[in-house]
Design a protein around this motif. Structure first.
Motif, PDB file in Angstrom:
ATOM      1  N   CYS A  35       0.875  -1.184   0.000  1.00  0.00           N
ATOM      2  CA  CYS A  35       0.000   0.000   0.000  1.00  0.00           C
ATOM      3  C   CYS A  35       0.904   1.223   0.000  1.00  0.00           C
ATOM      4  O   CYS A  35       1.494   1.570   1.025  1.00  0.00           O
ATOM      5  N   SER A  37       2.594   5.067  -0.392  1.00  0.00           N
ATOM      6  CA  SER A  37       2.393   6.447   0.038  1.00  0.00           C
ATOM      7  C   SER A  37       3.205   7.351  -0.875  1.00  0.00           C
ATOM      8  O   SER A  37       4.340   7.030  -1.233  1.00  0.00           O
ATOM      9  N   ARG A  99       6.774   7.264  -5.025  1.00  0.00           N
ATOM     10  CA  ARG A  99       5.917   6.318  -4.297  1.00  0.00           C
ATOM     11  C   ARG A  99       6.809   5.523  -3.352  1.00  0.00           C
ATOM     12  O   ARG A  99       7.718   4.817  -3.805  1.00  0.00           O
ATOM     13  N   THR A 308      -7.894  -1.487  -5.622  1.00  0.00           N
ATOM     14  CA  THR A 308      -6.555  -1.610  -5.075  1.00  0.00           C
ATOM     15  C   THR A 308      -6.138  -3.062  -5.155  1.00  0.00           C
ATOM     16  O   THR A 308      -6.832  -3.949  -4.664  1.00  0.00           O
ATOM     17  N   PRO A 311      -2.527  -6.300  -1.206  1.00  0.00           N
ATOM     18  CA  PRO A 311      -1.136  -6.013  -0.820  1.00  0.00           C
ATOM     19  C   PRO A 311      -0.196  -7.183  -1.068  1.00  0.00           C
ATOM     20  O   PRO A 311       1.000  -6.984  -1.276  1.00  0.00           O
ATOM     21  N   GLU A 350      -3.800   8.218  -4.934  1.00  0.00           N
ATOM     22  CA  GLU A 350      -3.935   8.192  -3.478  1.00  0.00           C
ATOM     23  C   GLU A 350      -4.682   9.453  -3.052  1.00  0.00           C
ATOM     24  O   GLU A 350      -4.350  10.562  -3.486  1.00  0.00           O
ATOM     25  N   GLN A 360      -5.930   6.455   1.045  1.00  0.00           N
ATOM     26  CA  GLN A 360      -6.365   5.258   0.324  1.00  0.00           C
ATOM     27  C   GLN A 360      -5.759   5.267  -1.069  1.00  0.00           C
ATOM     28  O   GLN A 360      -5.928   6.224  -1.824  1.00  0.00           O
ATOM     29  N   GLU A 361      -5.087   4.196  -1.425  1.00  0.00           N
ATOM     30  CA  GLU A 361      -4.443   4.078  -2.728  1.00  0.00           C
ATOM     31  C   GLU A 361      -5.212   3.097  -3.603  1.00  0.00           C
ATOM     32  O   GLU A 361      -5.653   2.041  -3.142  1.00  0.00           O
ATOM     33  N   SER A 362      -5.393   3.448  -4.863  1.00  0.00           N
ATOM     34  CA  SER A 362      -5.950   2.524  -5.842  1.00  0.00           C
ATOM     35  C   SER A 362      -4.938   2.346  -6.962  1.00  0.00           C
ATOM     36  O   SER A 362      -4.281   3.301  -7.380  1.00  0.00           O
TER      37      SER A 362
END
Length: 375
Positions: A35, A37, A99, A308, A311, A350, A360-362
């Motif tokens: 996930c 950032s 990222r 998403t 993970p 994100e 929240q990341e897609s």
């Protein structure tokens, strides 16, 4: 830490250490999606840092095959950042996106919106410059690999004023052709996209332009139904079906080539195209053959939609480069898929989050199967 409130604490020059390019197949076990950032910064044309996104409210970046990708960042300026962000300018400055500390996107800023709540920055990748350039000298190519022509077009486009780019050729196209270009006639980006329909692919990763043979299918991971908790969409693009192509060259040369005919399954679907750069029949026939290969059978596209990836998915997100491939196995729809498919697009976004809550990341991936991939 969430998307908002993160600071870019690593050196911006770390982008030059990013491996970035996968030159051979990698084992999917080497990495997982996770996930991510994001962080972002604005650089000057000179390379100097103009501003760092202290509070990054939204971030989105894409990668596409044979086209120009985009990125978007919404920044809430801090007390020490509003001044620099108020002075940024389109085309003078560029957006850089990271990222998880890895350099994933860079390109000139093409749109800026200042509001009471923040600053929205829109950017396009380095190939956007080629849409603002014309051919700068007369040049004729006779029976050469079309990859050589693409290299020349890019070099000529940037020659008078290079904003900073590199080119990496992954392999020869294996398709020969003859082309003629005239000074000040046509946009360089249009010429490059026409070549991309004749046996080669291109994509931009940061400031690097990758040139690949159309048949390049090295894998960078695999996806199954377990990796896609919200499912996927499989679609046929019937509008792209052409069983017989006719390609005409310049009027002066009288060049004409064709490929295909009546297909026993689909019937007859014909398309005529003029490419004034083509100078002989053989090149016109090669161009027609390349186009037929990409439009027969009906192209099938697999889209992971706005979801998403799990993970644990055996995917290294920064390595999702258009032109490479994923092994996709899915029985989640009535159209079952179990094959290696070429990556044609990537979209990572994100949103939300604060100093205490992760954003929240897609991660959206598009892959395709056409006659070119089957070859």
């Amino acid at each position: 830490m969430g998307l908002a409130g993160r600071r870019l604490t690593w050196l911006l020059d770390s982008r030059w250490f990013w491996a970035g390019l996968i030159s051979q197949e990698r084992s999917p076990a080497l990495a997982v999606a996770g996930c991510g950032s994001h962080s972002a910064a604005v650089l000057d044309r000179s390379g100097a840092t103009v501003a760092v996104a202290d509070v990054l409210v939204e971030c989105e970046w894409t990668r596409v095959l044979d086209a120009t990708s985009t990125a978007r960042a919404v920044i809430q300026p801090g007390l020490d950042c509003c001044g620099p962000l108020g002075r940024i300018s389109t085309w003078r400055n560029r957006l850089v996106v990271f990222r998880d500390g890895r350099y994933v996107w860079e390109g000139p800023i093409t749109g800026i919106s200042w509001t009471l709540g923040g600053i929205e920055i829109r950017a396009r990748d380095v190939t956007a410059w080629l849409d603002n350039r014309v051919v700068h000298q007369d040049r004729t190519f006779t029976d050469v690999d079309v990859m050589e022509i693409a290299e020349w077009l890019i070099a000529d486009g940037y020659a008078p004023d290079d904003p900073g780019h590199t080119v990496q050729v992954i392999g020869r196209a294996g398709i020969s052709g003859s082309r003629s270009y005239s000074k000040n006639v046509g946009q360089t980006g249009d010429h490059l996209r026409q070549l991309a329909e004749a046996g080669l692919d291109f994509t931009a990763i940061g400031s690097k332009i990758l040139l690949l043979p159309e048949t390049h299918m090295a894998g960078v991971g695999r996806l199954s139904d377990a990796d896609l908790p919200a499912g996927l969409e499989v679609a046929e693009d019937g509008a792209s079906l052409v069983t017989r192509w006719i390609v005409a060259g310049s009027e002066q040369s009288g060049a004409l080539g064709e490929a295909g005919g009546i297909d026993p399954f689909y019937g007859l679907h014909e398309r005529y195209l003029e490419q004034n750069e083509i100078t002989d029949d053989a090149s016109a026939a090669q161009a027609a053959t390349a186009r037929r290969r990409a439009s027969m059978p009906v192209p099938v596209f697999v889209d992971t939609q706005e979801v998403t990836l799990a993970p644990e998915a055996a995917i290294d997100v920064p390595s999702l480069v258009p032109g490479w491939a994923l092994d996709v196995t899915s029985a989640g729809t009535c159209r079952k898929v179990a094959q290696r498919l070429k990556i044609t697009g990537v979209k990572v976004a994100e949103t939300g989050g604060d100093e205490n809550t992760p954003g929240q990341e897609s991660v959206q991936v598009q892959v395709a199967a056409t006659g070119a991939e089957a070859a």
